[in-house]
Design an enzyme around this catalytic site. Structure first.
Site, PDB file in Angstrom:
ATOM      1  N   LYS A  59       0.714  -1.220  -0.004  1.00 13.07           N
ATOM      2  CA  LYS A  59      -0.100  -0.089  -0.041  1.00 13.07           C
ATOM      3  C   LYS A  59       0.822   1.384  -0.012  1.00 13.07           C
ATOM      4  O   LYS A  59       0.549   2.300  -0.738  1.00 13.07           O
ATOM      5  CB  LYS A  59      -0.724   0.002   1.255  1.00 13.07           C
ATOM      6  CG  LYS A  59      -1.616   1.427   1.447  1.00 13.07           C
ATOM      7  CD  LYS A  59      -2.371   1.193   2.739  1.00 13.07           C
ATOM      8  CE  LYS A  59      -1.852   1.545   4.087  1.00 13.07           C
ATOM      9  NZ  LYS A  59      -1.653   2.826   4.417  1.00 13.07           N
ATOM     10  N   ASN A  60       1.753   1.318   0.749  1.00 13.01           N
ATOM     11  CA  ASN A  60       2.666   2.498   1.055  1.00 13.01           C
ATOM     12  C   ASN A  60       3.584   2.772  -0.073  1.00 13.01           C
ATOM     13  O   ASN A  60       4.199   3.873  -0.126  1.00 13.01           O
ATOM     14  CB  ASN A  60       3.491   2.587   2.353  1.00 13.01           C
ATOM     15  CG  ASN A  60       2.441   2.423   3.284  1.00 13.01           C
ATOM     16  OD1 ASN A  60       1.290   2.985   3.113  1.00 13.01           O
ATOM     17  ND2 ASN A  60       2.921   2.369   4.844  1.00 13.01           N
ATOM     18  N   CYS A 111      -6.540  15.974  10.640  1.00 14.00           N
ATOM     19  CA  CYS A 111      -5.650  16.107  11.581  1.00 14.00           C
ATOM     20  C   CYS A 111      -5.257  17.562  11.603  1.00 14.00           C
ATOM     21  O   CYS A 111      -4.784  18.168  10.464  1.00 14.00           O
ATOM     22  CB  CYS A 111      -4.771  15.255  11.739  1.00 14.00           C
ATOM     23  SG  CYS A 111      -5.387  13.503  11.892  1.00 14.00           S
ATOM     24  N   ARG A 120      -0.180  15.663  13.820  1.00 15.57           N
ATOM     25  CA  ARG A 120       0.174  15.095  12.509  1.00 15.57           C
ATOM     26  C   ARG A 120       0.976  16.099  11.596  1.00 15.57           C
ATOM     27  O   ARG A 120       0.653  16.375  10.700  1.00 15.57           O
ATOM     28  CB  ARG A 120      -0.728  14.296  11.682  1.00 15.57           C
ATOM     29  CG  ARG A 120      -1.457  13.289  12.524  1.00 15.57           C
ATOM     30  CD  ARG A 120      -0.614  12.008  12.805  1.00 15.57           C
ATOM     31  NE  ARG A 120      -0.373  11.297  11.475  1.00 15.57           N
ATOM     32  CZ  ARG A 120      -0.939  10.378  11.109  1.00 15.57           C
ATOM     33  NH1 ARG A 120      -1.944   9.668  11.375  1.00 15.57           N
ATOM     34  NH2 ARG A 120      -0.179   9.532   9.884  1.00 15.57           N
ATOM     35  N   ASP A 132       4.790  -0.149  12.118  1.00 12.16           N
ATOM     36  CA  ASP A 132       3.426  -0.830  11.663  1.00 12.16           C
ATOM     37  C   ASP A 132       3.305  -2.148  12.063  1.00 12.16           C
ATOM     38  O   ASP A 132       2.245  -2.553  11.758  1.00 12.16           O
ATOM     39  CB  ASP A 132       3.651  -0.674  10.101  1.00 12.16           C
ATOM     40  CG  ASP A 132       3.257   1.071   9.798  1.00 12.16           C
ATOM     41  OD1 ASP A 132       3.120   1.788  10.490  1.00 12.16           O
ATOM     42  OD2 ASP A 132       3.232   1.221   8.458  1.00 12.16           O
ATOM     43  N   VAL A 191       8.347   6.057  17.146  1.00 14.32           N
ATOM     44  CA  VAL A 191       8.197   6.643  15.906  1.00 14.32           C
ATOM     45  C   VAL A 191       6.806   7.741  15.882  1.00 14.32           C
ATOM     46  O   VAL A 191       6.761   8.748  15.748  1.00 14.32           O
ATOM     47  CB  VAL A 191       7.924   5.619  14.610  1.00 14.32           C
ATOM     48  CG1 VAL A 191       7.719   6.521  13.447  1.00 14.32           C
ATOM     49  CG2 VAL A 191       9.296   4.888  14.595  1.00 14.32           C
ATOM     50  N   ARG A 245      -8.376  -0.591   5.337  1.00 16.80           N
ATOM     51  CA  ARG A 245      -7.583   0.467   4.595  1.00 16.80           C
ATOM     52  C   ARG A 245      -6.306  -0.197   4.363  1.00 16.80           C
ATOM     53  O   ARG A 245      -5.530   0.349   3.209  1.00 16.80           O
ATOM     54  CB  ARG A 245      -7.440   1.747   5.528  1.00 16.80           C
ATOM     55  CG  ARG A 245      -8.499   2.515   5.576  1.00 16.80           C
ATOM     56  CD  ARG A 245      -8.138   3.898   6.344  1.00 16.80           C
ATOM     57  NE  ARG A 245      -6.752   4.292   5.863  1.00 16.80           N
ATOM     58  CZ  ARG A 245      -5.806   4.493   6.751  1.00 16.80           C
ATOM     59  NH1 ARG A 245      -5.860   4.320   8.024  1.00 16.80           N
ATOM     60  NH2 ARG A 245      -4.438   4.663   6.416  1.00 16.80           N
TER      61      ARG A 245
HETATM   62  C1  UD1 Z   1       4.507   6.419   6.823  1.00 19.16           C
HETATM   63  C2  UD1 Z   1       3.398   5.201   6.532  1.00 19.16           C
HETATM   64  C3  UD1 Z   1       3.354   4.728   7.999  1.00 19.16           C
HETATM   65  C4  UD1 Z   1       4.312   4.309   8.855  1.00 19.16           C
HETATM   66  C5  UD1 Z   1       5.264   5.565   8.813  1.00 19.16           C
HETATM   67  C6  UD1 Z   1       6.469   5.482   9.771  1.00 19.16           C
HETATM   68  C7  UD1 Z   1       2.531   5.731   4.484  1.00 19.16           C
HETATM   69  C8  UD1 Z   1       1.196   6.235   3.736  1.00 19.16           C
HETATM   70  N1  UD1 Z   1       2.396   5.577   5.591  1.00 19.16           N
HETATM   71  O1  UD1 Z   1       3.735   7.537   7.329  1.00 19.16           O
HETATM   72  O2  UD1 Z   1       2.176   3.592   7.918  1.00 19.16           O
HETATM   73  O3  UD1 Z   1       3.734   4.325  10.179  1.00 19.16           O
HETATM   74  O4  UD1 Z   1       5.545   5.971   7.495  1.00 19.16           O
HETATM   75  O5  UD1 Z   1       7.249   4.158   9.295  1.00 19.16           O
HETATM   76  O6  UD1 Z   1       3.649   5.459   3.669  1.00 19.16           O
HETATM   77  N2  UD1 Z   1       7.067  13.963  11.267  1.00 19.16           N
HETATM   78  C9  UD1 Z   1       7.327  15.181  11.485  1.00 19.16           C
HETATM   79  N3  UD1 Z   1       7.301  16.275  10.609  1.00 19.16           N
HETATM   80  C10 UD1 Z   1       6.866  15.903   9.476  1.00 19.16           C
HETATM   81  C11 UD1 Z   1       6.547  14.337   8.805  1.00 19.16           C
HETATM   82  C12 UD1 Z   1       6.575  13.290   9.753  1.00 19.16           C
HETATM   83  O7  UD1 Z   1       7.801  15.590  12.610  1.00 19.16           O
HETATM   84  O8  UD1 Z   1       6.601  16.756   8.518  1.00 19.16           O
HETATM   85  C13 UD1 Z   1       7.343  12.803  12.352  1.00 19.16           C
HETATM   86  C14 UD1 Z   1       5.889  12.218  12.665  1.00 19.16           C
HETATM   87  O9  UD1 Z   1       5.236  13.142  13.559  1.00 19.16           O
HETATM   88  C15 UD1 Z   1       6.235  10.944  13.097  1.00 19.16           C
HETATM   89  C16 UD1 Z   1       7.531  10.613  12.203  1.00 19.16           C
HETATM   90  O10 UD1 Z   1       8.029  11.746  11.919  1.00 19.16           O
HETATM   91  O11 UD1 Z   1       6.565  10.806  14.431  1.00 19.16           O
HETATM   92  C17 UD1 Z   1       7.205   9.602  11.124  1.00 19.16           C
HETATM   93  O12 UD1 Z   1       6.568  10.072  10.231  1.00 19.16           O
HETATM   94  P1  UD1 Z   1       6.520   9.886   8.718  1.00 19.16           P
HETATM   95  O13 UD1 Z   1       7.948   8.918   8.508  1.00 19.16           O
HETATM   96  O14 UD1 Z   1       6.437  11.076   7.963  1.00 19.16           O
HETATM   97  O15 UD1 Z   1       5.311   8.824   8.453  1.00 19.16           O
HETATM   98  P2  UD1 Z   1       4.470   9.029   6.984  1.00 19.16           P
HETATM   99  O16 UD1 Z   1       5.147   8.896   5.992  1.00 19.16           O
HETATM  100  O17 UD1 Z   1       3.255   9.693   7.606  1.00 19.16           O
END
Ligand code: UD1
Length: 415
Positions: free
Chosen positions: A22-23, A116, A121, A304, A326, A395
């Site tokens: 999915k990701n 959110c 987020r 995950d 995370v 999902r």
């Molecule tokens: C992706 C995955 C999700 C997985 C996550 C971590 C998808 C659609 N989802 O989510 O299933 O749990 O990777 O492996 O691919 N953060 C910030 N600022 C930002 C972005 C992120 O501080 O601009 C922080 C978040 O709050 C979190 C951490 O970084 O604590 C990880 O987030 P991120 O790696 O961005 O996860 P996603 O890409 O949202």
């Protein structure tokens, strides 16, 4: 609303085939819009997030044809750089449209993902990347808008190796002028898959899979055919299910190099596994040892799989500790597991898990992976469990009740 009725106690046996990730599918579907010609994407899982993203893309004028696990996207008739607000709020990955449209047309607008607010987020790292490339960013009433007369490559250091931010910057930089360097980049296999697709389309990307990614912008990308990598999280979930029920399951279509951290932990617990080129056989064999787990960015243990692993750790001898580093709020499954008799104590970002027998109960799913954990708990709970709000599970897991039933589980989806 649909729910799962699970009668626990059955041993899982047989083969299960894992779908495309999915990701990886979500950013790759968005990336197809960067091209001037159609792309054919294979092994796209049939999941709600995918349907919603396809709907968003259609709403922007592109043609999307789905057939089985294939999706053909023709971006020729794209007529807006804006996504449907309500649809965009339904999935986090809708923000990939920002990087794509900014790169292609210098302008993009979407609703903040998942409804959110930016506090819990954040997408600050995505926006930091866009700004470094020369974009102006504005955030008003839940709508993010990015604009640039010209995107020019730059060096961007990510304070955290965010998967989403690395992907969005890679998308934006692919048609920018000059060279972009992302430092402290994420290394997840899904973004490597995206980079492989972009490269076949004509992008110039180096260093993917390391923490420094270099992108030399090109003028034009062409649509191509691409097959999505297998879903390592779905695979891990079925491996844990096999271990939990002391079953014997061949989990097919897995790249085991993507789940080394899980395999290492399961080995440490004493589980028997045989890896081969097409997958991994997991054989439950008696009592497993407790282990400590810390979630980390790839190649560390994936967040995950944290909730699913927690269920397995309720069945091991002794006490285990899971430290979640995370996501700050990812123990929402714990209260539900406790309703089934799990002996778990939360202390800040750590959970202490003691051996406990689970019994069937009515439980409610709060998020995707929490839902997977509750289904797994139902498989070993004594008696009947009712798992509610399963739209979260759906999902991320295509036909989970069918796959588990084919392995011998007693699980039904009822309205
Ligand atoms: C992706 C995955 C999700 C997985 C996550 C971590 C998808 C659609 N989802 O989510 O299933 O749990 O990777 O492996 O691919 N953060 C910030 N600022 C930002 C972005 C992120 O501080 O601009 C922080 C978040 O709050 C979190 C951490 O970084 O604590 C990880 O987030 P991120 O790696 O961005 O996860 P996603 O890409 O949202």
């Amino acid at each position: 609303m649909a729910k799962f009725i699970v009668n626990g106690g059955n041993t899982l046996e047989g083969k299960v085939k894992i779908n495309g990730a999915k990701n990886a599918a979500l950013p790759i579907l968005a990336a197809a819009l960067l091209a001037d010609s159609p792309s054919v994407l294979k092994d796209i899982p049939n999941l709600r997030d995918v349907s919603n993203l396809c709907e968003i893309i259609r709403g922007m004028g592109a043609t999307v044809n789905r057939s089985g696990h294939s999706v053909e996207i023709d971006p020729s008739d794209l007529n807006t750089y804006e996504t449907d607000k309500e649809l965009a709020k339904k999935l986090r990955a809708s923000y990939y449209i920002l990087g794509v449209m900014l790169s292609k047309y210098g302008e993009a607008r979407t609703a903040l993902p998942g409804g959110c607010n930016i506090g819990n987020r954040p997408i600050d790292l995505h926006l930091k990347g866009f700004k470094a490339l020369g974009a102006e960013v504005s955030l008003n009433h839940g709508i993010v808008e990015v604009k640039a007369d010209k995107l020019v490559g730059d060096k961007i250091y990510l304070d955290y190796p965010s998967v989403g931010a690395t992907i969005n910057i890679m998308l934006a930089a692919s048609l920018a002028e000059g060279k972009t360097v992302i430092e402290n980049a994420a290394r997840e296999p899904e973004l490597v898959d995206l980079a492989n697709f972009l490269t076949v389309m004509g992008a110039k990307i180096k260093g993917v899979g390391t923490d420094i990614i270099k992108i030399e912008g090109v003028n034009k990308l062409e649509g191509k055919e691409h097959r999505i990598i297998p879903d390592r999280i779905e695979a891990g979930t079925y491996m844990i299910a096999a271990a939990l029920t002391k079953g014997d399951v061949f989990v097919k279509n897995v790249l085991t190099e993507h789940i080394k951290s899980l395999i290492a932990k399961l080995h440490e617990m004493g589980l028997e596994m045989v890896e081969d080129i097409s997958g991994v056989r997991v054989k439950g064999n008696g009592k497993l040892d407790s282990v400590d787990v810390k979630t980390l960015p790839y190649p560390g243990f994936p967040t995950d799989l944290q909730s699913q692993m927690m269920v397995l750790l309720t069945q091991t001898e002794g006490t285990s500790i899971i430290k979640e580093t995370v996501w700050e709020n990812r123990f929402m499954h714990v209260d539900e597991l406790k309703r089934m008799g799990a002996d778990i104590t939360i202390d800040g970002h750590s959970a202490l898990i003691r051996e406990s027998s689970l019994s069937g109960a009515e439980v409610t799913v709060t998020d995707l992976r929490a839902g997977a954990a509750l289904v797994l708990a139902g498989l070993i709970g004594d008696g009947k469990s009712e798992v509610r709000k399963i739209h979260h599970v759906e999902r991320g897991y295509e036909g989970i009740e069918k796959k588990l039933s084919s392995l011998g589980a007693d699980i039904k989806r009822v309205k």
